[in-house]
Write a protein that holds these residues in place. Structure first.
Motif, PDB file in Angstrom:
ATOM      1  N   UNK A 151       2.511  15.098 -13.327  1.00  0.00           N
ATOM      2  CA  UNK A 151       1.478  15.850 -14.047  1.00  0.00           C
ATOM      3  C   UNK A 151       1.643  17.350 -13.797  1.00  0.00           C
ATOM      4  N   UNK A 152       1.975  17.729 -12.566  1.00  0.00           N
ATOM      5  CA  UNK A 152       2.199  19.142 -12.263  1.00  0.00           C
ATOM      6  C   UNK A 152       3.416  19.679 -13.017  1.00  0.00           C
ATOM      7  N   UNK A 153       4.475  18.884 -13.105  1.00  0.00           N
ATOM      8  CA  UNK A 153       5.659  19.299 -13.865  1.00  0.00           C
ATOM      9  C   UNK A 153       5.276  19.509 -15.327  1.00  0.00           C
ATOM     10  N   UNK A 154       4.449  18.621 -15.851  1.00  0.00           N
ATOM     11  CA  UNK A 154       3.995  18.746 -17.235  1.00  0.00           C
ATOM     12  C   UNK A 154       3.204  20.044 -17.436  1.00  0.00           C
ATOM     13  N   UNK A 155       2.335  20.360 -16.472  1.00  0.00           N
ATOM     14  CA  UNK A 155       1.565  21.605 -16.553  1.00  0.00           C
ATOM     15  C   UNK A 155       2.486  22.824 -16.480  1.00  0.00           C
ATOM     16  N   UNK A 156       3.489  22.763 -15.610  1.00  0.00           N
ATOM     17  CA  UNK A 156       4.448  23.869 -15.512  1.00  0.00           C
ATOM     18  C   UNK A 156       5.192  24.045 -16.845  1.00  0.00           C
ATOM     19  N   UNK A 157       5.563  22.932 -17.469  1.00  0.00           N
ATOM     20  CA  UNK A 157       6.263  23.001 -18.755  1.00  0.00           C
ATOM     21  C   UNK A 157       5.381  23.650 -19.819  1.00  0.00           C
ATOM     22  N   UNK A 158       4.103  23.300 -19.827  1.00  0.00           N
ATOM     23  CA  UNK A 158       3.179  23.900 -20.793  1.00  0.00           C
ATOM     24  C   UNK A 158       3.098  25.420 -20.587  1.00  0.00           C
ATOM     25  N   UNK A 159       3.011  25.840 -19.348  1.00  0.00           N
ATOM     26  CA  UNK A 159       2.935  27.279 -19.056  1.00  0.00           C
ATOM     27  C   UNK A 159       4.224  27.966 -19.482  1.00  0.00           C
ATOM     28  N   UNK A 160       5.362  27.370 -19.151  1.00  0.00           N
ATOM     29  CA  UNK A 160       6.650  27.970 -19.516  1.00  0.00           C
ATOM     30  C   UNK A 160       6.764  28.094 -21.029  1.00  0.00           C
ATOM     31  N   UNK A 161       6.412  27.034 -21.757  1.00  0.00           N
ATOM     32  CA  UNK A 161       6.498  27.073 -23.218  1.00  0.00           C
ATOM     33  C   UNK A 161       5.529  28.082 -23.820  1.00  0.00           C
ATOM     34  N   UNK A 162       4.396  28.301 -23.159  1.00  0.00           N
ATOM     35  CA  UNK A 162       3.408  29.241 -23.685  1.00  0.00           C
ATOM     36  C   UNK A 162       3.828  30.694 -23.472  1.00  0.00           C
ATOM     37  N   UNK A 163       4.440  31.007 -22.323  1.00  0.00           N
ATOM     38  CA  UNK A 163       4.737  32.419 -22.039  1.00  0.00           C
ATOM     39  C   UNK A 163       6.164  32.838 -22.357  1.00  0.00           C
ATOM     40  N   UNK A 178       0.828  -1.193   0.000  1.00  0.00           N
ATOM     41  CA  UNK A 178       0.000   0.000   0.000  1.00  0.00           C
ATOM     42  C   UNK A 178       0.871   1.256   0.000  1.00  0.00           C
ATOM     43  N   UNK A 179       1.904   1.244   0.800  1.00  0.00           N
ATOM     44  CA  UNK A 179       2.829   2.378   0.858  1.00  0.00           C
ATOM     45  C   UNK A 179       3.510   2.585  -0.496  1.00  0.00           C
ATOM     46  N   UNK A 180       3.881   1.482  -1.138  1.00  0.00           N
ATOM     47  CA  UNK A 180       4.501   1.554  -2.457  1.00  0.00           C
ATOM     48  C   UNK A 180       3.532   2.185  -3.461  1.00  0.00           C
ATOM     49  N   UNK A 181       2.262   1.778  -3.403  1.00  0.00           N
ATOM     50  CA  UNK A 181       1.256   2.343  -4.310  1.00  0.00           C
ATOM     51  C   UNK A 181       1.047   3.832  -4.052  1.00  0.00           C
ATOM     52  N   UNK A 182       1.097   4.247  -2.791  1.00  0.00           N
ATOM     53  CA  UNK A 182       0.953   5.662  -2.466  1.00  0.00           C
ATOM     54  C   UNK A 182       2.107   6.478  -3.039  1.00  0.00           C
ATOM     55  N   UNK A 183       3.306   5.931  -2.969  1.00  0.00           N
ATOM     56  CA  UNK A 183       4.468   6.628  -3.528  1.00  0.00           C
ATOM     57  C   UNK A 183       4.315   6.750  -5.044  1.00  0.00           C
ATOM     58  N   UNK A 184       3.886   5.641  -5.684  1.00  0.00           N
ATOM     59  CA  UNK A 184       3.662   5.679  -7.130  1.00  0.00           C
ATOM     60  C   UNK A 184       2.648   6.759  -7.501  1.00  0.00           C
ATOM     61  N   UNK A 185       1.546   6.819  -6.780  1.00  0.00           N
ATOM     62  CA  UNK A 185       0.509   7.791  -7.128  1.00  0.00           C
ATOM     63  C   UNK A 185       0.981   9.222  -6.887  1.00  0.00           C
ATOM     64  N   UNK A 204      -0.272 -14.539  -0.354  1.00  0.00           N
ATOM     65  CA  UNK A 204      -0.947 -13.245  -0.206  1.00  0.00           C
ATOM     66  C   UNK A 204      -1.700 -12.961  -1.466  1.00  0.00           C
ATOM     67  N   UNK A 205      -2.906 -12.403  -1.337  1.00  0.00           N
ATOM     68  CA  UNK A 205      -3.707 -12.017  -2.487  1.00  0.00           C
ATOM     69  C   UNK A 205      -3.145 -10.754  -3.110  1.00  0.00           C
ATOM     70  N   UNK A 206      -3.596 -10.430  -4.332  1.00  0.00           N
ATOM     71  CA  UNK A 206      -3.100  -9.218  -4.993  1.00  0.00           C
ATOM     72  C   UNK A 206      -3.499  -7.974  -4.211  1.00  0.00           C
ATOM     73  N   UNK A 207      -2.637  -6.960  -4.265  1.00  0.00           N
ATOM     74  CA  UNK A 207      -2.901  -5.704  -3.552  1.00  0.00           C
ATOM     75  C   UNK A 207      -4.080  -5.020  -4.200  1.00  0.00           C
ATOM     76  N   UNK A 208      -4.990  -4.506  -3.402  1.00  0.00           N
ATOM     77  CA  UNK A 208      -6.156  -3.827  -3.966  1.00  0.00           C
ATOM     78  C   UNK A 208      -5.750  -2.434  -4.410  1.00  0.00           C
ATOM     79  N   UNK A 209      -6.303  -2.006  -5.528  1.00  0.00           N
ATOM     80  CA  UNK A 209      -5.950  -0.676  -6.052  1.00  0.00           C
ATOM     81  C   UNK A 209      -6.922   0.396  -5.576  1.00  0.00           C
ATOM     82  N   UNK A 210      -7.855   0.031  -4.706  1.00  0.00           N
ATOM     83  CA  UNK A 210      -8.848   0.998  -4.235  1.00  0.00           C
ATOM     84  C   UNK A 210      -8.327   1.862  -3.108  1.00  0.00           C
ATOM     85  N   UNK A 211      -7.114   1.602  -2.590  1.00  0.00           N
ATOM     86  CA  UNK A 211      -6.591   2.377  -1.470  1.00  0.00           C
ATOM     87  C   UNK A 211      -5.929   3.624  -1.906  1.00  0.00           C
TER      88      UNK A 211
END
Length: 169
Positions: free
Chosen positions: A62-74, A48-55, A162-169
Motif C-alpha cells: 500500500x505504501x508503494x502504491x501511495x509513493x507511485x501516486x505521488x510520483x505520477x502526480x509530481x 501466526x507468523x505467516x499471517x504477520x508476514x502477509x499483513x 488443528x483448528x483454523x488459524x484465527x485472523x484476530x491476531x
C-alpha cells in the motif's frame, strides 16, 4: 539518509535478525515435541507468523502504491515548483526537483523490503508444509464439512488435528 530509508533499513534488518534467531532457535532444539498440544501450539505460532508476514507485505505494498501516486502526480510538473513533504512528522517546503528523487528512492527501498519479505514468506510456507507432513496435521473444517469428510475417511492414518488459524491476531 532520509528518515524513511533509515526506517526501511532498520525494519528490514530487524525482520532478518528475527527470522535468523527463530531459525537458530529451531535448529538448536534437538527435542521432538512431546504431545499433540505442543505440536498444535507450534503449528499455531508458525501460522501466526505467516499471517504477520502477509499483513506486513500488504501494508508495504500500500505504501508503494501511495509513493507511485505521488510520483505520477509530481513528475510532469515544473521541477522548480514548490511542494511540501512530511519528514519525521514535520511538513517541510522543498522543490519538486529535490523531492522526486527522494520519493523514488524510498519507493525502491520499499520494493526491496517487499522482495525480501516474499522470500521469507516462501521459506515459511515450505517450513509449514514440511511440519504438516511430518506430524500429519489436518485442518479441522466447519461442522458440515467435517461430518461429510469423517464418513469418507474413517480409518485413515492418525495425525494432529488443528483448528483454523484465527485472523484476530
Amino acid at each position: 539518509m532520509s528518515p524513511l530509508t533509515y526506517f526501511l533499513l532498520l525494519f528490514s534488518s530487524r525482520i532478518i535478525s528475527f527470522f535468523y534467531r527463530e531459525k537458530m532457535a529451531s535448529k538448536s532444539e534437538s527435542k521432538e515435541p512431546v504431545n499433540e498440544q505442543v505440536i498444535a501450539n507450534m503449528y499455531g505460532a508458525m501460522r501466526s507468523e505467516l499471517n504477520q508476514i502477509y499483513s506486513k507485505i500488504t501494508e508495504l505494498e500500500m505504501e508503494v502504491s501511495e509513493h507511485s501516486l505521488v510520483i505520477n502526480a509530481i513528475q510532469p510538473l515544473d521541477p522548480s515548483r514548490r511542494c511540501y513533504r512530511m519528514i519525521g512528522g514535520v511538513l517541510v517546503e522543498r522543490t519538486i526537483k529535490e523531492v522526486l528523487p527522494a520519493v523514488q528512492r524510498n519507493k525502491e527501498g520499499l520494493e526491496e523490503v517487499i522482495a525480501r519479505l516474499n522470500e521469507t514468506l516462501e521459506k515459511k510456507k515450505k517450513e509449514i508444509v514440511d511440519f504438516e507432513t511430518k506430524y500429519k496435521i489436518r485442518i479441522k473444517k466447519s461442522d458440515g464439512d467435517a461430518k461429510d469428510e469423517s464418513s469418507k475417511k474413517e480409518g485413515s492414518a492418525q495425525g494432529v488435528l488443528v483448528g483454523p488459524a484465527s485472523s484476530s491476531q
